[in-house]
Design a protein around this motif. Structure first.
Motif, PDB file in Angstrom:
ATOM      1  N   LYS A  60       0.925  -1.122  -0.031  1.00  0.00           N
ATOM      2  CA  LYS A  60       0.131   0.090   0.018  1.00  0.00           C
ATOM      3  C   LYS A  60       0.867   1.366  -0.033  1.00  0.00           C
ATOM      4  CE  LYS A  60      -4.282   0.592   0.846  1.00  0.00           C
ATOM      5  NZ  LYS A  60      -5.017   1.199  -0.087  1.00  0.00           N
ATOM      6  N   PHE A  71      -7.054   9.796  -5.667  1.00  0.00           N
ATOM      7  CA  PHE A  71      -6.192   8.779  -5.299  1.00  0.00           C
ATOM      8  C   PHE A  71      -6.307   8.840  -3.724  1.00  0.00           C
ATOM      9  CE2 PHE A  71      -2.157   7.172  -3.506  1.00  0.00           C
ATOM     10  CZ  PHE A  71      -2.238   6.004  -4.278  1.00  0.00           C
ATOM     11  N   ASN A  72      -5.862   9.949  -3.116  1.00  0.00           N
ATOM     12  CA  ASN A  72      -5.873  10.084  -1.664  1.00  0.00           C
ATOM     13  C   ASN A  72      -7.264   9.507  -1.057  1.00  0.00           C
ATOM     14  OD1 ASN A  72      -3.508  10.931  -1.772  1.00  0.00           O
ATOM     15  ND2 ASN A  72      -3.866  13.134  -1.240  1.00  0.00           N
ATOM     16  N   PHE A  83      -7.523   5.930  -1.210  1.00  0.00           N
ATOM     17  CA  PHE A  83      -6.407   5.318  -0.489  1.00  0.00           C
ATOM     18  C   PHE A  83      -6.852   5.205   1.103  1.00  0.00           C
ATOM     19  CE2 PHE A  83      -2.383   5.036   1.627  1.00  0.00           C
ATOM     20  CZ  PHE A  83      -1.948   4.231   1.130  1.00  0.00           C
ATOM     21  N   GLU A  98       2.310   2.021  -3.446  1.00  0.00           N
ATOM     22  CA  GLU A  98       1.349   2.520  -4.227  1.00  0.00           C
ATOM     23  C   GLU A  98       1.253   3.986  -3.952  1.00  0.00           C
ATOM     24  OE1 GLU A  98      -2.455   0.505  -3.415  1.00  0.00           O
ATOM     25  OE2 GLU A  98      -3.635   2.175  -4.351  1.00  0.00           O
ATOM     26  N   TYR A  99       1.248   4.248  -2.733  1.00  0.00           N
ATOM     27  CA  TYR A  99       1.185   5.597  -2.337  1.00  0.00           C
ATOM     28  C   TYR A  99       2.509   6.492  -3.048  1.00  0.00           C
ATOM     29  CZ  TYR A  99       1.223  10.239   0.375  1.00  0.00           C
ATOM     30  OH  TYR A  99       1.336  11.355   0.674  1.00  0.00           O
ATOM     31  N   LYS A 107       2.311   7.248  -6.828  1.00  0.00           N
ATOM     32  CA  LYS A 107       1.496   8.049  -7.282  1.00  0.00           C
ATOM     33  C   LYS A 107       1.872   9.341  -6.844  1.00  0.00           C
ATOM     34  CE  LYS A 107      -2.079   8.796  -9.437  1.00  0.00           C
ATOM     35  NZ  LYS A 107      -2.209   8.343 -10.909  1.00  0.00           N
TER      36      LYS A 107
END
Lengths: 155, 167
Positions: free
Chosen positions: B62, B84-85, B88, B65-66, B69
């Motif tokens: 995860k 996205f945030n 997330f 992934e953050y 991005k």
């Protein structure tokens, strides 16, 4: 910093209370003050967590007769500003000796009574706020006499 | 998740390997990983294989992934990052606590801010009873003690309805 994050997975565990302090403080800092304060009722462990996030604090008393300053005022470790406006009040302050206001930078006191309690309070602030940069006291001529004398003695 | 292709493509991109507590390895460009202050310092000290004993594979996936991005962040894709945030932070509280602990350990400030705000938003205006229940916080106050604590800040407990829902 070692965080054992894999040991807290049992579903009934109180995970939020076992988060490291700096994380909890940050979460509480994202809440409105009112919600942060209400967390003090959750459990004993939470009673003062919200305080860590207070950096500025302002009090204004009007015509209250017997008022005690909340003791946790002196637990605000990060407090840097303390404006107190004390009008028409006879103040009985609870001063928890030994607590420091070590980050306090500015104090703004509007003391109208110039009684012993207020003098004690001023003395306390002056002796424990080691980072103090500015103090502003508004009061009567009689007090300024005594106040200036005291501040000179404490230099 | 591991992206090993670009290391051979060009000699310019420095690659780093992150190793989760479960032993899984993830190869990433240095430019992505240095969003994380803890790793940045290790890179400066010459490490290229970075063992993260406090971060399991699920959480690390995860976090990568953050970071991927957010490494793409420019002036023109602000809206995309915002969306996205939003996605997330949709996991359970347990997932969020896992992530926030890892973000704190890794010193990823942006992710810390995002997660703390999201957790706070989810408990904002909840009743004391609901917060206790959501997080399994056991109340160790006696009724008298609790009354006293409430009394200290009466205004904070009065006026307005508090949210009793447990989601």
């Amino acid at each position: 910093m070692s965080i054992n994050m894999r040991s807290r997975k049992s579903p009934a565990a109180d995970r939020i209370s076992s988060l490291p302090c700096d994380i909890l403080e940050k979460i509480l800092g994202c809440l409105p003050l009112r919600d942060a304060i209400r967390t003090s009722v959750l459990s004993k462990q939470w009673s003062y967590k919200w305080i860590q996030n207070v950096h500025e604090f302002s009090l204004r008393f009007l015509k209250s007769k017997d008022f005690r300053l909340p003791s946790h005022l002196f637990k605000f470790q990060d407090l840097s500003l303390l404006p107190l406006r004390i009008l028409w009040t006879v103040l009985y302050m609870y001063i928890p000796w030994g607590r420091s206001l070590k980050r306090l930078k500015s104090v703004d006191l509007d003391l109208m009574q110039c009684n012993e309690v207020e003098m004690e309070f001023l003395k306390y602030v002056l002796s424990s706020a080691t980072a103090l940069e500015k103090i502003c006291v508004v009061t009567s001529a009689e007090f300024s006499h005594r106040g200036i004398k005291m501040m000179e003695e404490m230099k | 998740m591991a992206s090993s292709s670009s290391s051979s493509k060009t000699g310019l991109k420095k690659m780093l390997t992150l190793k989760s507590s479960d032993g899984d390895e993830f190869e990433l460009e240095e430019s992505i990983v240095i969003q994380c202050q803890t790793i940045k310092h290790m890179v400066e000290d010459g490490f290229s294989l970075i063992p993260l004993q406090n971060v399991d594979t699920k959480t690390l996936t995860k976090i990568i992934e953050y970071m991927k991005k957010h490494a793409e962040k420019t002036e023109s894709n602000k809206e995309e990052i915002k969306n996205f945030n939003k996605e997330f932070v949709k996991g359970s509280f347990d997932d969020q606590f896992e992530l926030v602990s890892a973000a704190n350990y890794l010193h990823i400030n942006g992710l810390m801010d995002l997660l703390c705000q999201s957790i706070a938003d989810r408990i904002n205006n909840k009743s004391v009873r609901a917060v206790r229940e959501i997080f399994n916080i056991s109340n160790d106050y006696t009724p008298d003690e609790e009354e006293k604590v409430r009394d200290e800040h009466k205004w904070a407990h009065e006026g307005g309805e508090f949210d009793e829902s447990l989601d």
